[in-house]
Enzyme design. Sequence first.
Site, PDB file in Angstrom:
ATOM      1  CG  ASP A  96      -1.975  -1.155   1.082  1.00 59.00           C
ATOM      2  OD1 ASP A  96      -2.425  -1.426  -0.053  1.00 59.00           O
ATOM      3  OD2 ASP A  96      -2.328  -1.772   2.105  1.00 59.00           O
TER       4      ASP A  96
ATOM      5  CE  LYS B 213      -3.787  -6.396   0.020  1.00 56.07           C
ATOM      6  NZ  LYS B 213      -4.517  -5.228  -0.525  1.00 56.07           N
TER       7      LYS B 213
ATOM      8  CG  ASP C  54      -7.178  -6.097  -2.723  1.00 55.25           C
ATOM      9  OD1 ASP C  54      -8.351  -6.410  -3.006  1.00 55.25           O
ATOM     10  OD2 ASP C  54      -6.840  -5.609  -1.635  1.00 55.25           O
TER      11      ASP C  54
ATOM     12  CE  LYS D 117     -11.113  -4.851  -1.206  1.00 51.54           C
ATOM     13  NZ  LYS D 117      -9.649  -4.609  -1.193  1.00 51.54           N
TER      14      LYS D 117
ATOM     15  CG  HIS E  64     -19.385  -3.902  -7.247  1.00 53.68           C
ATOM     16  ND1 HIS E  64     -19.766  -3.677  -5.950  1.00 53.68           N
ATOM     17  CD2 HIS E  64     -20.507  -4.304  -7.893  1.00 53.68           C
ATOM     18  CE1 HIS E  64     -21.060  -3.922  -5.816  1.00 53.68           C
ATOM     19  NE2 HIS E  64     -21.531  -4.293  -6.981  1.00 53.68           N
ATOM     20  CG  ASP E  65     -18.766  -1.190 -13.866  1.00 53.20           C
ATOM     21  OD1 ASP E  65     -19.916  -1.060 -14.353  1.00 53.20           O
ATOM     22  OD2 ASP E  65     -17.910  -0.304 -13.889  1.00 53.20           O
ATOM     23  CB  ILE E  66     -22.661  -3.579 -16.068  1.00 48.21           C
ATOM     24  CG1 ILE E  66     -21.669  -2.949 -17.041  1.00 48.21           C
ATOM     25  CG2 ILE E  66     -23.583  -2.517 -15.475  1.00 48.21           C
ATOM     26  CD1 ILE E  66     -22.340  -2.370 -18.289  1.00 48.21           C
ATOM     27  N   PRO E  67     -21.731  -6.667 -15.740  1.00 47.60           N
ATOM     28  CG  PRO E  67     -23.194  -8.497 -15.580  1.00 47.60           C
ATOM     29  CD  PRO E  67     -23.163  -6.989 -15.505  1.00 47.60           C
TER      30      PRO E  67
ATOM     31  CB  THR F 297     -17.806  -2.890 -17.271  1.00 47.02           C
ATOM     32  OG1 THR F 297     -18.681  -2.170 -18.133  1.00 47.02           O
ATOM     33  CG2 THR F 297     -16.638  -2.003 -16.894  1.00 47.02           C
TER      34      THR F 297
ATOM     35  CB  THR G 269     -12.570  -6.911   7.599  1.00 50.36           C
ATOM     36  OG1 THR G 269     -11.643  -6.190   6.798  1.00 50.36           O
ATOM     37  CG2 THR G 269     -12.456  -8.381   7.263  1.00 50.36           C
TER      38      THR G 269
ATOM     39  NE  ARG H 153      -2.460  -4.368  12.348  1.00 57.23           N
ATOM     40  CZ  ARG H 153      -2.721  -4.392  11.033  1.00 57.23           C
ATOM     41  NH1 ARG H 153      -2.433  -5.466  10.321  1.00 57.23           N
ATOM     42  NH2 ARG H 153      -3.238  -3.343  10.445  1.00 57.23           N
TER      43      ARG H 153
ATOM     44  N   GLY I  13       0.000  -5.914   5.889  1.00 55.72           N
ATOM     45  CA  GLY I  13       0.513  -4.646   5.378  1.00 55.72           C
ATOM     46  C   GLY I  13       1.398  -3.958   6.379  1.00 55.72           C
ATOM     47  NE  ARG I  14      -2.272  -0.361   8.162  1.00 55.75           N
ATOM     48  CZ  ARG I  14      -3.501  -0.028   8.540  1.00 55.75           C
ATOM     49  NH1 ARG I  14      -3.747   1.211   8.952  1.00 55.75           N
ATOM     50  NH2 ARG I  14      -4.475  -0.905   8.493  1.00 55.75           N
TER      51      ARG I  14
HETATM   52  O1  C5P Z   1      -1.943  -2.705   6.861  1.00 55.63           O
HETATM   53  P1  C5P Z   1      -2.883  -3.868   6.970  1.00 55.63           P
HETATM   54  O2  C5P Z   1      -2.228  -5.150   7.413  1.00 55.63           O
HETATM   55  O3  C5P Z   1      -4.120  -3.540   7.798  1.00 55.63           O
HETATM   56  O4  C5P Z   1      -3.345  -4.094   5.456  1.00 55.63           O
HETATM   57  C1  C5P Z   1      -4.396  -4.939   5.115  1.00 55.63           C
HETATM   58  C2  C5P Z   1      -4.562  -4.950   3.631  1.00 55.63           C
HETATM   59  O5  C5P Z   1      -5.640  -5.813   3.311  1.00 55.63           O
HETATM   60  C3  C5P Z   1      -4.883  -3.605   3.006  1.00 55.63           C
HETATM   61  O6  C5P Z   1      -4.247  -3.564   1.743  1.00 55.63           O
HETATM   62  C4  C5P Z   1      -6.391  -3.626   2.817  1.00 55.63           C
HETATM   63  O7  C5P Z   1      -6.808  -2.896   1.698  1.00 55.63           O
HETATM   64  C5  C5P Z   1      -6.646  -5.116   2.595  1.00 55.63           C
HETATM   65  N1  C5P Z   1      -7.993  -5.549   2.968  1.00 55.63           N
HETATM   66  C6  C5P Z   1      -8.479  -5.467   4.260  1.00 55.63           C
HETATM   67  N2  C5P Z   1      -9.746  -5.895   4.548  1.00 55.63           N
HETATM   68  C7  C5P Z   1     -10.511  -6.403   3.590  1.00 55.63           C
HETATM   69  C8  C5P Z   1     -10.036  -6.488   2.279  1.00 55.63           C
HETATM   70  C9  C5P Z   1      -8.742  -6.048   2.003  1.00 55.63           C
HETATM   71  O8  C5P Z   1      -7.770  -5.012   5.164  1.00 55.63           O
HETATM   72  N3  C5P Z   1     -11.723  -6.855   3.887  1.00 55.63           N
END
Ligand code: C5P
Length: 244
Positions: free
Chosen positions: A16, A38, A65, A67, A69-72, A74, A132, A194, A223-224
């Site tokens: 990210d 990702k 990633d 995601k 979401h549009d008409i089929p 597209t 989430t 985490r 990610g972080r």
């Molecule tokens: O930094 P962190 O570990 O929270 O990153 C989680 C990654 O997973 C982000 O890129 C976020 O967009 C993605 N993600 C998420 N929850 C979802 C779908 C994707 O946290 N339901």
Amino acid sequence: MSVQTNIAERIMVALDYPDAAAAQKLLESLRGIPCYMKVGMQLFYSAGPQFVSSLKEQGYKVFLDVKMHDIPNTVKGGSESVTRLGVDMFNVHAAGGKQMMEAALEGVDKALAGGGAAEANRPIVIAVTQLTSTSQAVMNEEIGLPGTVEDAVQRYAQLAQSAGLQGVVASPLEVTRIKAVCGSGFVTVTPGIRPAGAAIGDQSRVMTPAEAFAQGTDYVVIGRPITAAEDPRGALEAIIQSVE
Ligand code: C5P
């Protein structure tokens, strides 16, 4: 293949970042660890197809990633384009409906039939269930879906499976239920991870990497805890060790 390699391949690092240079800096520090990368909308909208190609040239598996979401029609076009890019996995929203998810698979077929990519490079297409970050109150009152988040996730997972998709993105807390209804071969990709003691940030329901794998998830998205660490390589190695 060592156990460590197996675990690394099931860890998806969320790149990210605002641009390719920032992402590439992280790649340099993780060099040699065969994790999945990702690429989400922030990086894809700025660095685009070129950055995905560079990841593939560096030997990484790539989960795009975006995601859709549009008409089929597209979504079909979108999937055709990302399949030609050579991504290993990408996702669409289950809320787009069965026909839209089927169109995503048609786009993949079209790209492969058109010679844009080899059949061996068929990407795994998965669905986003309920984000989430969505609480039950938001789902019931703003989006207008009744019931619990868990029920919605199950329904979306079953819909995705009936459309022919191979898995879903979900919270690690939902893995047991999804595997019970869709079967153990239905892939789960779980963010909200985490390591023990790490900052939770804006995630609400979290699990450690070891707990998530113990639930039976196929891939964890992190990610972080890696990208914001002072020593990203050390953070990733510690995560891999914590799972072994
Ligand atoms: O930094 P962190 O570990 O929270 O990153 C989680 C990654 O997973 C982000 O890129 C976020 O967009 C993605 N993600 C998420 N929850 C979802 C779908 C994707 O946290 N339901």
